[in-house]
Each structure stands twice: as structure tokens, then as C-alpha cells.
Write a protein that holds these residues in place. Sequence first.
Motif, PDB file in Angstrom:
ATOM      1  N   VAL A   1      41.860  29.536   5.417  1.00  0.00           N
ATOM      2  CA  VAL A   1      43.136  29.140   6.007  1.00  0.00           C
ATOM      3  C   VAL A   1      43.815  30.395   6.551  1.00  0.00           C
ATOM      4  CG1 VAL A   1      45.367  28.054   5.598  1.00  0.00           C
ATOM      5  CG2 VAL A   1      43.329  27.212   4.403  1.00  0.00           C
ATOM      6  N   PRO A   2      44.088  30.456   7.849  1.00  0.00           N
ATOM      7  CA  PRO A   2      44.663  31.679   8.412  1.00  0.00           C
ATOM      8  C   PRO A   2      46.110  31.881   7.993  1.00  0.00           C
ATOM      9  CG  PRO A   2      44.563  29.951  10.077  1.00  0.00           C
ATOM     10  CD  PRO A   2      43.846  29.425   8.875  1.00  0.00           C
ATOM     11  N   GLY A   3      46.499  33.167   7.872  1.00  0.00           N
ATOM     12  CA  GLY A   3      47.886  33.507   7.571  1.00  0.00           C
ATOM     13  C   GLY A   3      48.250  33.231   6.127  1.00  0.00           C
ATOM     14  N   GLY A   4      49.290  33.895   5.658  1.00  0.00           N
ATOM     15  CA  GLY A   4      49.809  33.638   4.320  1.00  0.00           C
ATOM     16  C   GLY A   4      48.882  34.097   3.221  1.00  0.00           C
ATOM     17  N   LYS A   5      48.830  33.326   2.131  1.00  0.00           N
ATOM     18  CA  LYS A   5      48.045  33.694   0.960  1.00  0.00           C
ATOM     19  C   LYS A   5      46.560  33.387   1.175  1.00  0.00           C
ATOM     20  CE  LYS A   5      51.974  32.670  -2.041  1.00  0.00           C
ATOM     21  NZ  LYS A   5      52.500  31.799  -3.110  1.00  0.00           N
ATOM     22  N   PRO A   6      45.673  34.087   0.469  1.00  0.00           N
ATOM     23  CA  PRO A   6      44.234  33.812   0.599  1.00  0.00           C
ATOM     24  C   PRO A   6      43.903  32.386   0.168  1.00  0.00           C
ATOM     25  CG  PRO A   6      44.628  35.911  -0.509  1.00  0.00           C
ATOM     26  CD  PRO A   6      45.949  35.216  -0.435  1.00  0.00           C
TER      27      PRO A   6
ATOM     28  N   LEU B   1      41.563  25.709  -2.066  1.00  0.00           N
ATOM     29  CA  LEU B   1      41.584  26.631  -3.198  1.00  0.00           C
ATOM     30  C   LEU B   1      42.323  27.886  -2.759  1.00  0.00           C
ATOM     31  CD1 LEU B   1      40.708  27.476  -6.062  1.00  0.00           C
ATOM     32  CD2 LEU B   1      38.567  28.325  -5.055  1.00  0.00           C
ATOM     33  N   GLU B   2      43.362  28.235  -3.502  1.00  0.00           N
ATOM     34  CA  GLU B   2      44.167  29.430  -3.209  1.00  0.00           C
ATOM     35  C   GLU B   2      44.098  30.374  -4.398  1.00  0.00           C
ATOM     36  OE1 GLU B   2      48.838  30.349  -3.542  1.00  0.00           O
ATOM     37  OE2 GLU B   2      48.359  28.817  -2.048  1.00  0.00           O
ATOM     38  N   ASP B   3      44.042  31.659  -4.119  1.00  0.00           N
ATOM     39  CA  ASP B   3      44.037  32.673  -5.178  1.00  0.00           C
ATOM     40  C   ASP B   3      44.813  33.882  -4.664  1.00  0.00           C
ATOM     41  OD1 ASP B   3      43.527  34.683  -7.045  1.00  0.00           O
ATOM     42  OD2 ASP B   3      41.541  33.885  -7.518  1.00  0.00           O
ATOM     43  N   THR B   4      45.996  34.109  -5.222  1.00  0.00           N
ATOM     44  CA  THR B   4      46.845  35.200  -4.741  1.00  0.00           C
ATOM     45  C   THR B   4      46.232  36.567  -4.995  1.00  0.00           C
ATOM     46  OG1 THR B   4      48.064  35.135  -6.834  1.00  0.00           O
ATOM     47  CG2 THR B   4      48.963  33.870  -4.996  1.00  0.00           C
ATOM     48  N   GLY B   5      45.234  36.640  -5.871  1.00  0.00           N
ATOM     49  CA  GLY B   5      44.597  37.913  -6.154  1.00  0.00           C
ATOM     50  C   GLY B   5      43.321  38.153  -5.384  1.00  0.00           C
ATOM     51  N   ALA B   6      42.910  37.189  -4.560  1.00  0.00           N
ATOM     52  CA  ALA B   6      41.655  37.319  -3.821  1.00  0.00           C
ATOM     53  C   ALA B   6      41.827  38.254  -2.629  1.00  0.00           C
ATOM     54  CB  ALA B   6      41.165  35.956  -3.348  1.00  0.00           C
ATOM     55  N   ALA B   7      40.716  38.845  -2.204  1.00  0.00           N
ATOM     56  CA  ALA B   7      40.754  39.756  -1.055  1.00  0.00           C
ATOM     57  C   ALA B   7      40.986  38.999   0.242  1.00  0.00           C
ATOM     58  CB  ALA B   7      39.444  40.546  -0.983  1.00  0.00           C
ATOM     59  N   GLY B   8      40.607  37.745   0.299  1.00  0.00           N
ATOM     60  CA  GLY B   8      40.778  36.941   1.500  1.00  0.00           C
ATOM     61  C   GLY B   8      40.257  35.539   1.281  1.00  0.00           C
TER      62      GLY B   8
END
Length: 596
Positions: free
Chosen positions: A530-535, A568-575
Motif C-alpha cells: 500500500v503506497p504512502g503512510g505506514k508499511p 497487514l500493517e506493521d509500523t516496525g517493518a522496513a516497507g
Amino acid sequence: MGKGRVVANRYRLEEELGRGGMGVVWRAADLELGRQVTLKRSLDEDAGQIRREARIGAGLLHANVVTVFDTVVDGDARWLVTEYLAARSLEELVDDGGPLPEDRVRKIGAQLAAALAGMHARGIVHRDVKPGNVLVTADDVAKLTDLGIARWTEVTRTGGAQLTGTLGYVAPEVADGAEAGPASDVFSLGATLYAAIEGRSPWGSGEDGPFAQMRRAAGGRPVPAERAGPFAPVLAALMARHPADRPTAAEAVTLLTADAPAPRRSRRRLRRRLLTAAAVVAVAVLVTGFVLTRTDPPAPAPAVAAAAPNTLGADPAATDPCAAISTDALASFGEPFVDPEVLTFGTCAVTTTLADGTGQVQTRFALTGPLRYPTRPPVPGKMGEIERPEAKNGTCERAISLADANRVVVTSYPVTEAREAPVCAISEAVLSGVLPMLANGPLPRRTQPFPAWSLAHVDACGLLGTAAVSAAAGRTPPPDHEFGGWGCTWEADPRTITVDFDREWPLEADEDVPGERIRLGSRTAIVAPVPGGKPQCAVTIIHRSYTPVLPVLRGTPASREELAVVTLEDTGAAGGDALCAGARTLAATVAARLPS
């Protein structure tokens, strides 16, 4: 962190109210608004837990449920800000003053039953109704507290109920290993009122240990009441051994306020008797408003009377958003075209070809559940003020919270060359046409049912089991249901999992839709960060292609697709790319559970 400390530059801690193994609760002064509030913090710094409790409580507005105001961050800690109530728990009242008289128990019980009815109408189950989670003011206003999750049950004003306290009020089916449901809450309500009038749990005092209580609870063998007298039949009905034999929470309000209690009977017969009484209408208007587990497809709005104004009625998901739009209100701007076959099932899109020939404006009319984090708590039973945020990037939104805490959101934006289009005036016109309809009762219902194969009949929260969520998130947070059950979120910091339903033009052959085309069983899916914002990474599963019955907008494809989107979102992921493998695994589980 102790007394006098200021949290988030706003809340001064004044008195520690309770501390348990998982959290601490303080009375605090709101230095900005000059009021007393309650602050709760997880001792293990689980910010995700605090956010989930805030999301659960933010829109659950009821006179007999402690109100959630906000969450704030202070350093590494997140605090939950709730209403402060100058009250004592029901547990304390009984411990200090002995059993309560029947009329007082009835008064408290009717308030709690009304609160549970509102929760159950939203598809939510409290799961831990007990005397320690009931606050009672000096004038006997009762409020359910502890909105969040089972781990918070240790935090009480007296420092923490133990496992025996919870076991003392558990329903037989839950003690026997079944999942808690609305009927389990009703049993726990009865057990709580039993304790109020008898001075002890129906499963015994717990002096012989929790396992003895568990055995009695699983066997459905409560200690016979000695003080209940004429109130005993009401307790027997609420604590019937089998869930189907108990009244609903709404019916319990009538039982608790009736002059003569009803004898125990099967739930089917009880419901038939109650639904013929005029009192049911009064009961329905009482309920508004709560936590954790959904059992049936949800009805996000409270159980209000069928013709209640400024609400979405008793079955909000049955509302037809397209029927609520007045095309006459848009005629002065150009030629409107209503398309009911795009976006979510609770949304209608109207494309207006502007009269001056400068292009088109699309308006999305959406029905949603309560805000998770409202800027100000809505007043139960009353409409909020129209929200008019400033237009951004050519998009203009107008919204209003209804008397049942559901919301109507109107968003307009240019879709072609209409850069100078009066998008705010168009949003205002649509909302202005809806408000008179709301004032005269709920918005129109759907006249055409969704096809049997449609995702509209599916509970999004039921598409991912505990094992799949736990594997992806590291633990199993409670699901958060979206409007109509057409979306679901599991939040476990740093990861968030969502499943949402949507309708779109055909995607598979659309080169403008980026992503890798894969197969999940018999279905095609598109995987893309998903482009932009959080990974984030999203997998869009094509559930079914179909031809709409009504005409579609000129220039658009003749067919549409129903979609299930897994993110699936992970604020700690590289991307987002790093999350696509996990998103695909989740999507495979969802695809396997979709109806054929």
C-alpha cells in the motif's frame, strides 16, 4: 509515577483508585477542562491494549456505561481517559453493608440490563459482568465499567478481583469451555444480582477453592437463594441452566421493572409474551450503547424503536444509503447519477455531471458506526452537530453523529476536470436532503435483498480464526467490528490486520491496478504494498463478478466485482513489500472461507 505527576501536560494524578497484576487506575484532574477524570494505564506498557479499549468504548454511549473520553501518550505509556464517577462498586456496597433490599437490586439490575441490551444490539458481549465491575452512585445510578479486555478485570477500586471472583459469576456454558455470548452476559447479570441480594456468589463463597466453583458452575448447580423471596423467579429466569431458556437483556429490563416477576419459562415462550406487551417499546428506547465478542451478524446501532427519529433504526445494516439521497437536491448543480454497485455495502456513490460542462463530481454517502476517537463525547439519544472540516485536496466532507451513535458521512470530490467545482455546496446539499428524512424516522430500508452469494451476508470477523490471527500478530487481540459486520480489525502493536468488503469495476485485467496477480484456490487475488503512510501490504480477493440489475454510469464497465481485501500493517517493518508474504497467508485463509 505518583500523586501530583502531570500526564501528557494535562492530567494531574490525584488518587490511585486500584492496582492489579495488569494495570493501575487513578483519579485525575483535567487541567484544561477543570473536571475530574479517571486514567488507566497498562503496567506492562501494552499500548495496543489501551487503544483497543478506547476504540471499544469511544462510541458506546449509554447512561449506564462509563464513558470513554480519550487516549493520551506520555513518554512510553499510553493512558485511557474515562469518566470519573463518585461511586463505589457493587461488590464494596455488599461487602461493607451487607445484602441489598429487593427494590434496590431491581433498580440497579434494570439499569445494567439496559446497558447490556445496547451492547448486544451492537453485536458486542461484555464477558465479565460481576459486582466488581458495577459502579453505584449515592443515588443508585449504576454503570458498567471495565470496557476492555479480560486482562483488565484485575483492576478494580479495591485492588483487584481474583480468579475466584470471576468464576463466581460465570455462566455454566462458559465454565464448560464454550465461548461467551449475549446469553452468558444475562446469566452473569443474574449472578451479580443474586450476590447483591444474597451476599454471596451463586457458585459459593470460593472458600473451598476455584475448582469447586468451576465444577458447580459447569454443572449449573447454584447455591439455593435464601433471601430472594419473591425475587427468586427473576433470578431463576436470568440464571437458567441453558442459554436458550434465558431472557434477552432487553427482556430482562421488563422482568426487573415489572410489578410481578415472570416465572421461569423457555426463552421462546418468554419472548412471545414480552413482545406482545407495550412495555417492549419503552425498553427498546432505553438501550443505547459496549466489548469483546461478536456472536451474530452485528447491528451497530442500539436497539431503538423501529420508528425512532434521527437513528438508523433497529437494523442499521438494512438501511439503503442510495434511497436516502435526494437527486432533487443535486439537480441545481447538474445531472446526478446514482450508482449503488460500488464501494462498501453501506455506501452509495452519486456522480454529478456539472451543468457548466466543466466535468463531474462524485459524492459518497456512507453509513458508518461510531467514531473510535471522537473529539467530544456525543450525548446519548441526541444528534450531534454537523461537522464541517476544511476542504483538503479538493475534497469536502460533511458528517453528523446520529442519536444512536451511528454516523452519516458525505464526501464530495472532482473526478475529471472540475477543479473549481462547489464540492462543499454539493456535500451540504446531500446532507440537507437526508436530515429531514432522519427527523421523520429511520432512513429507507433496502427493498431488494442482496444475492445469496453476496459478501453482505458474511461476518468479516469470522473469516480469520484465532490461529491465523495469532500467527500473524504474535497474539490474538479481540476483533473490532465495522458497520454491518462488513469489516473487521485486529490490532496488536506493532501489527494490525484488517478484512474489508468492497465493490469495484473489474480489476484483474485493469492495467491501472498495480500488483501481482495470484490464485488463491479458485479465486484470483492481487497482492501489492500500500503506497504512502505506514508499511502495509494488501491482498484483494475477487469474490465474484456480476452484472448489476440497475443501469451503471455511462462510460464505466457493465459488470462489477465483490472483493474481500486483507491488509497487514506493521509500523516496525522496513516497507510494505516485507509484509506481503504474511498478507498472502492471511488472504489464503480468508479465501478458503468465502462462500462459493
